[in-house]
Design a protein around this motif. Structure first.
Motif, PDB file in Angstrom:
ATOM      1  N   VAL A  59       1.452  -2.226  -0.923  1.00  0.00           N
ATOM      2  CA  VAL A  59       1.683  -2.361   0.510  1.00  0.00           C
ATOM      3  C   VAL A  59       2.059  -3.808   0.815  1.00  0.00           C
ATOM      4  CG1 VAL A  59       0.777  -1.939   2.830  1.00  0.00           C
ATOM      5  CG2 VAL A  59      -0.138  -0.640   0.900  1.00  0.00           C
ATOM      6  N   ILE A  60       3.084  -3.986   1.617  1.00  0.00           N
ATOM      7  CA  ILE A  60       3.526  -5.316   2.057  1.00  0.00           C
ATOM      8  C   ILE A  60       3.650  -5.279   3.577  1.00  0.00           C
ATOM      9  CG2 ILE A  60       5.361  -7.048   1.947  1.00  0.00           C
ATOM     10  CD1 ILE A  60       6.126  -5.848  -0.806  1.00  0.00           C
ATOM     11  N   HIS A  62      -4.608   5.949   7.564  1.00  0.00           N
ATOM     12  CA  HIS A  62      -4.581   7.383   7.220  1.00  0.00           C
ATOM     13  C   HIS A  62      -3.349   7.699   6.377  1.00  0.00           C
ATOM     14  CE1 HIS A  62      -5.330  11.674   7.679  1.00  0.00           C
ATOM     15  NE2 HIS A  62      -4.064  11.822   8.037  1.00  0.00           N
ATOM     16  N   TRP A  63      -2.199   7.151   6.756  1.00  0.00           N
ATOM     17  CA  TRP A  63      -0.977   7.389   5.974  1.00  0.00           C
ATOM     18  C   TRP A  63      -1.098   6.806   4.569  1.00  0.00           C
ATOM     19  CZ3 TRP A  63       2.369   5.804  10.745  1.00  0.00           C
ATOM     20  CH2 TRP A  63       2.626   6.945  11.521  1.00  0.00           C
ATOM     21  N   LEU A  64      -1.688   5.624   4.457  1.00  0.00           N
ATOM     22  CA  LEU A  64      -1.867   5.021   3.138  1.00  0.00           C
ATOM     23  C   LEU A  64      -2.785   5.886   2.273  1.00  0.00           C
ATOM     24  CD1 LEU A  64      -2.208   1.208   3.970  1.00  0.00           C
ATOM     25  CD2 LEU A  64      -0.181   2.458   3.219  1.00  0.00           C
ATOM     26  N   LYS A  65      -3.822   6.450   2.876  1.00  0.00           N
ATOM     27  CA  LYS A  65      -4.704   7.349   2.125  1.00  0.00           C
ATOM     28  C   LYS A  65      -3.937   8.575   1.634  1.00  0.00           C
ATOM     29  CE  LYS A  65      -9.130   6.175   4.297  1.00  0.00           C
ATOM     30  NZ  LYS A  65     -10.247   6.671   5.152  1.00  0.00           N
ATOM     31  N   ASP A  66      -3.073   9.129   2.483  1.00  0.00           N
ATOM     32  CA  ASP A  66      -2.293  10.298   2.101  1.00  0.00           C
ATOM     33  C   ASP A  66      -1.365   9.994   0.926  1.00  0.00           C
ATOM     34  OD1 ASP A  66      -3.484  11.797   4.049  1.00  0.00           O
ATOM     35  OD2 ASP A  66      -1.814  11.688   5.472  1.00  0.00           O
ATOM     36  N   LEU A  67      -0.899   8.751   0.850  1.00  0.00           N
ATOM     37  CA  LEU A  67      -0.002   8.353  -0.239  1.00  0.00           C
ATOM     38  C   LEU A  67      -0.747   7.946  -1.503  1.00  0.00           C
ATOM     39  CD1 LEU A  67       2.518   6.208   1.857  1.00  0.00           C
ATOM     40  CD2 LEU A  67       2.996   8.420   0.779  1.00  0.00           C
ATOM     41  N   GLY A  68      -2.081   7.900  -1.435  1.00  0.00           N
ATOM     42  CA  GLY A  68      -2.866   7.481  -2.585  1.00  0.00           C
ATOM     43  C   GLY A  68      -2.934   5.986  -2.760  1.00  0.00           C
ATOM     44  N   GLY A  98      -9.505  -4.504   5.438  1.00  0.00           N
ATOM     45  CA  GLY A  98      -8.334  -4.513   6.292  1.00  0.00           C
ATOM     46  C   GLY A  98      -7.218  -3.649   5.738  1.00  0.00           C
ATOM     47  N   LEU A  99      -6.138  -3.576   6.473  1.00  0.00           N
ATOM     48  CA  LEU A  99      -5.021  -2.696   6.116  1.00  0.00           C
ATOM     49  C   LEU A  99      -4.473  -2.973   4.724  1.00  0.00           C
ATOM     50  CD1 LEU A  99      -2.999  -0.522   7.232  1.00  0.00           C
ATOM     51  CD2 LEU A  99      -1.559  -2.448   7.942  1.00  0.00           C
ATOM     52  N   LEU A 100      -4.527  -4.233   4.283  1.00  0.00           N
ATOM     53  CA  LEU A 100      -3.893  -4.634   3.021  1.00  0.00           C
ATOM     54  C   LEU A 100      -4.910  -4.887   1.912  1.00  0.00           C
ATOM     55  CD1 LEU A 100      -1.327  -7.162   4.560  1.00  0.00           C
ATOM     56  CD2 LEU A 100      -1.021  -4.715   4.147  1.00  0.00           C
ATOM     57  N   VAL A 148       4.586   1.087   0.409  1.00  0.00           N
ATOM     58  CA  VAL A 148       4.993   0.981   1.812  1.00  0.00           C
ATOM     59  C   VAL A 148       5.286  -0.481   2.128  1.00  0.00           C
ATOM     60  CG1 VAL A 148       4.379   1.401   4.218  1.00  0.00           C
ATOM     61  CG2 VAL A 148       3.565   2.964   2.437  1.00  0.00           C
ATOM     62  N   VAL A 149       6.445  -0.740   2.716  1.00  0.00           N
ATOM     63  CA  VAL A 149       6.797  -2.061   3.228  1.00  0.00           C
ATOM     64  C   VAL A 149       6.813  -1.968   4.747  1.00  0.00           C
ATOM     65  CG1 VAL A 149       8.523  -3.889   3.323  1.00  0.00           C
ATOM     66  CG2 VAL A 149       8.158  -2.627   1.192  1.00  0.00           C
ATOM     67  N   MET A 150       5.941  -2.746   5.401  1.00  0.00           N
ATOM     68  CA  MET A 150       5.849  -2.749   6.862  1.00  0.00           C
ATOM     69  C   MET A 150       6.454  -4.041   7.383  1.00  0.00           C
ATOM     70  SD  MET A 150       1.964  -1.299   7.333  1.00  0.00           S
ATOM     71  CE  MET A 150       1.339   0.016   6.278  1.00  0.00           C
ATOM     72  N   ILE A 151       7.499  -3.914   8.185  1.00  0.00           N
ATOM     73  CA  ILE A 151       8.177  -5.059   8.766  1.00  0.00           C
ATOM     74  C   ILE A 151       7.877  -5.099  10.259  1.00  0.00           C
ATOM     75  CG2 ILE A 151      10.405  -6.133   9.238  1.00  0.00           C
ATOM     76  CD1 ILE A 151       9.538  -6.208   6.294  1.00  0.00           C
TER      77      ILE A 151
END
Length: 668
Positions: free
Chosen positions: A362-363, A657-663, A247-249, A151-154
């Protein structure tokens, strides 16, 4: 490779060769000590220069990185000159009287090529993508291929949901418009709780800890520390207070150009980590490659100068057309806009591309282009909207680059807050908020809070601090620059200072600093009987929040009082014009640490949505009123989630939660 790639590369080959030929010919013609017999000799030199650059520049970049920042700066200054000197020296019928003529010719050549490439490749992604793929080739080959998507978050700093919807519906943002129209992505609005600032929102988005940040800047009365969150040491201090390592990252993520790190193991140009003890003290290879490559830093500097010229023209046009509201756009902002809107944007793109090619899971990267211009020009003005097109262009590059990465990537776009427009408090009433408070207090106290600093100077500060990590000549130089930008020392409760007034957009906080604790409304009234009455009745103040010793937090307006504990309203509700979340936001804000003795918000014009910033910014955020509390989130449409979110912490939990779903998230 994609089928479009070879054809696109071949289509540009001839124009680029002709451009190199012309630029090198001009450089030779105008530089004393260089000469060529014919134009065909110059063409041969241009071909040899291209070959030498392809073979030797990666070696120069790697060597420069080993020498640290001083080596990278020297590499930027000398690499192109060495290549030009080598190419000219081996080309028959070209006379070179020494290295220094080649040095000056290399700069003339680089500037001409950078400007020419901007014209030749306008609207064409091929050259940029070729550069990104070339500079990240080694990382791509070394990375393990996987089908698990990353996932790339801008983050588009400061973009409100209403403005994003309008720009997408108008088709002004081609990449985002295509995503939304195709149904691949969905746009949802979320509510940024007060304070609507980047540090508070990023503390929430990246750590789920927005409650630790009461404003953009604040006074810790217990210690006397003035915290300014775009100062690296202060950002590190604040993050250390709420980071739990999750944290998120945290799970292999990369933080780029943020205020806080999200606990990322790789953190670049992030304010909370650039000054951290034990952090990387030299440049990364990807940064070195960007700086040494003429398509990197030299190109960015040429375009930065162009952005500065554009800013001067646009500011003059505002004055000539008498566009209101507007603020004076100082010379320092001209340079700041060039750095944030070109140099940092290009560097962020290169860093994101590098870590995508490495397969980072993740970025998260913050682009401040729009927010910076909107502060000075206005959030809906033409130049602000044009900056959104530049970020949309970046999104298009990342999307196309993702077709070549070792893992597939989902792209998420979000903002941290919006912006509200209006003439400033000073413009409207001829005095600053601090001057008004002092007048109401009969002039006691001294000014130790200092003039507020533009928040985007923090981006430059982060870049300079990261550069200054090496204790060499370049480090000493950049440290002197940082020292020149520092704010005055914070007042100490023991030094006799009575008053500190701090503004964050149209949110103001007043500290009666002799006391180490927050004073109650009863104590304030006893000490300064004219202060609260004067603030509440001033036409530029929308409401004032104070804490009562017996009734808890109360909100005072010109015609009524809102009791936040039980919701009781005496008279007219002072929060009626500030939206459905106003009472909840203030109730929450009252509980945050280091809140001022007096919290106040500017007026809001119900007809226009305009507010009056306590700083000299025509577009602002921090308090309540207008679009500043209405950021957006654009995510893949097939990801399940609610239609809206209240607060940055709620967005954080959904992202996790989305990151968990993606593994991509380790279970704890």
């Amino acid at each position: 490779m994609s089928r479009w790639w070879p054809g696109g590369q071949a289509r540009l080959a001839l124009p680029v060769l002709l451009l190199d030929w012309a630029a090198l010919g001009i450089a030779i013609a105008v530089t004393p000590g260089l000469s060529a017999n014919t134009g065909w000799d110059v063409l041969l030199a241009a071909v040899l220069l291209a070959i030498a650059a392809a073979l030797l520049r990666p070696l120069f970049a790697a060597f420069a990185a080993r020498l640290g920042w001083a080596g990278v700066v020297a590499g930027w200054l000398l690499t192109q000159a060495l290549l030009v000197y080598l190419a000219l020296s081996v080309t028959p019928n070209i006379q070179v009287s020494g290295f220094w003529p080649a040095f000056w010719a290399s700069w003339i050549y680089s500037v001409l090529v950078s400007a020419g490439m901007w014209v030749v490749t306008a609207g064409d992604n091929t050259a940029v993508l070729a550069h990104l793929l070339r500079t990240t080739r080694k990382s791509r080959h070394a990375a393990d291929t996987t089908t698990v998507p990353g996932v790339v978050m801008i983050q588009i700093d400061g973009l409100s949901a209403p403005l994003a919807r309008w720009a997408i519906q108008a088709g002004n943002l081609p990449t985002l418009t295509r995503w939304i129209r195709s149904g691949s992505h969905k746009l949802v609005e979320w509510h940024a709780q007060m304070p609507a600032t980047t540090p508070a929102s990023q503390a929430g988005l990246l750590h789920g800890a927005s409650a630790h940040v009461p404003a953009f800047r604040w006074l810790e009365k217990q210690t006397g520390r003035l915290v300014v969150t775009n100062h690296p040491k202060d950002a590190e201090y604040v993050e250390r207070g709420f980071s739990d390592g999750r944290g998120l990252l945290a799970d292999g993520g990369v933080s780029i150009s943020n205020v806080f790190s999200g606990d990322a193991p790789v953190s670049l140009l992030t304010m909370s980590t650039v000054a951290r003890k034990g952090a990387r003290r030299g440049p990364s290879r990807e940064v070195s490659t960007y700086l040494v490559d003429p398509f990197g830093l030299t190109r960015s500097l040429v375009l930065t100068v162009g952005e500065m010229v554009k800013e001067v023209f646009q500011a003059r046009r505002q004055r000539a057309r008498d566009i209101e509201p507007r603020v004076h756009r100082e010379a320092s902002y001209v340079a700041l806009r060039g750095v944030t809107n070109v140099l940092l944007r290009d560097l962020n793109l290169n860093l994101a591309a590098e870590h995508m090619m490495r397969g980072a899971p993740v970025i998260y990267c913050d682009f401040v282009d729009y927010d910076e211009i909107a502060h000075h020009a206005g959030p809906t003005r033409a130049e602000s909207l044009a900056s959104l097109d530049g970020i949309d262009w970046v999104l298009g590059k990342l999307e196309q680059l993702a077709a070549q990465t070792p893992r597939p990537y989902h792209l998420v776009v979000l903002s941290d807050h919006g912006q509200s427009q209006g003439a400033t408090f000073l413009q409207r009433y001829g005095m600053t908020l601090e001057a008004l408070v002092r007048k109401l207090m009969s002039g006691d106290g001294t000014d130790l809070a200092g003039a507020p600093e533009n928040e985007q100077w923090g981006r430059v500060r982060a870049l300079l601090t990261e550069v200054s990590g090496e204790q060499k000549a370049i480090g000493k130089l950049t440290k002197s620059v940082l020292a020149a930008r520092d704010e005055p020392p914070a007042p100490s409760p023991d030094d006799g200072t009575e008053l500190v007034v701090i503004a964050s957009g149209n949110l103001g906080m007043v500290y009666l600093a002799r006391e180490r604790r927050r004073l109650t409304v009863e104590e304030i009234e006893a000490r300064h009987p004219n202060l609260l009455t004067g603030l509440v009745t001033h036409p530029g103040i929308g409401f004032v929040m104070v804490r009562s010793g017996s009734r808890g937090p109360i909100v005072l307006g010109r015609d009524g009082v809102h009791h936040l504990v039980d919701g009781r309203i005496d008279g007219s509700d002072p929060l009626a014009e500030f939206g459905p979340h106003a009472a909840d936001d203030l109730r929450r804000h009252d509980t945050l640490p280091h809140v001022g003795d007096i919290v106040l918000n500017s007026l809001m014009d119900a007809a226009t949505g305009e507010v009056a910033a306590f700083e000299e910014l025509v577009g602002c955020h921090g308090g309540l009123g207008g679009w500043q509390t209405r950021p957006m989130l654009i995510h893949p449409a097939h990801w399940p989630g609610p239609g809206s979110f209240i607060g940055a912490d709620a967005v954080h939990h959904q992202l996790v939660h989305w990151l968990k779903d993606l593994g991509l998230r380790a279970e704890q």
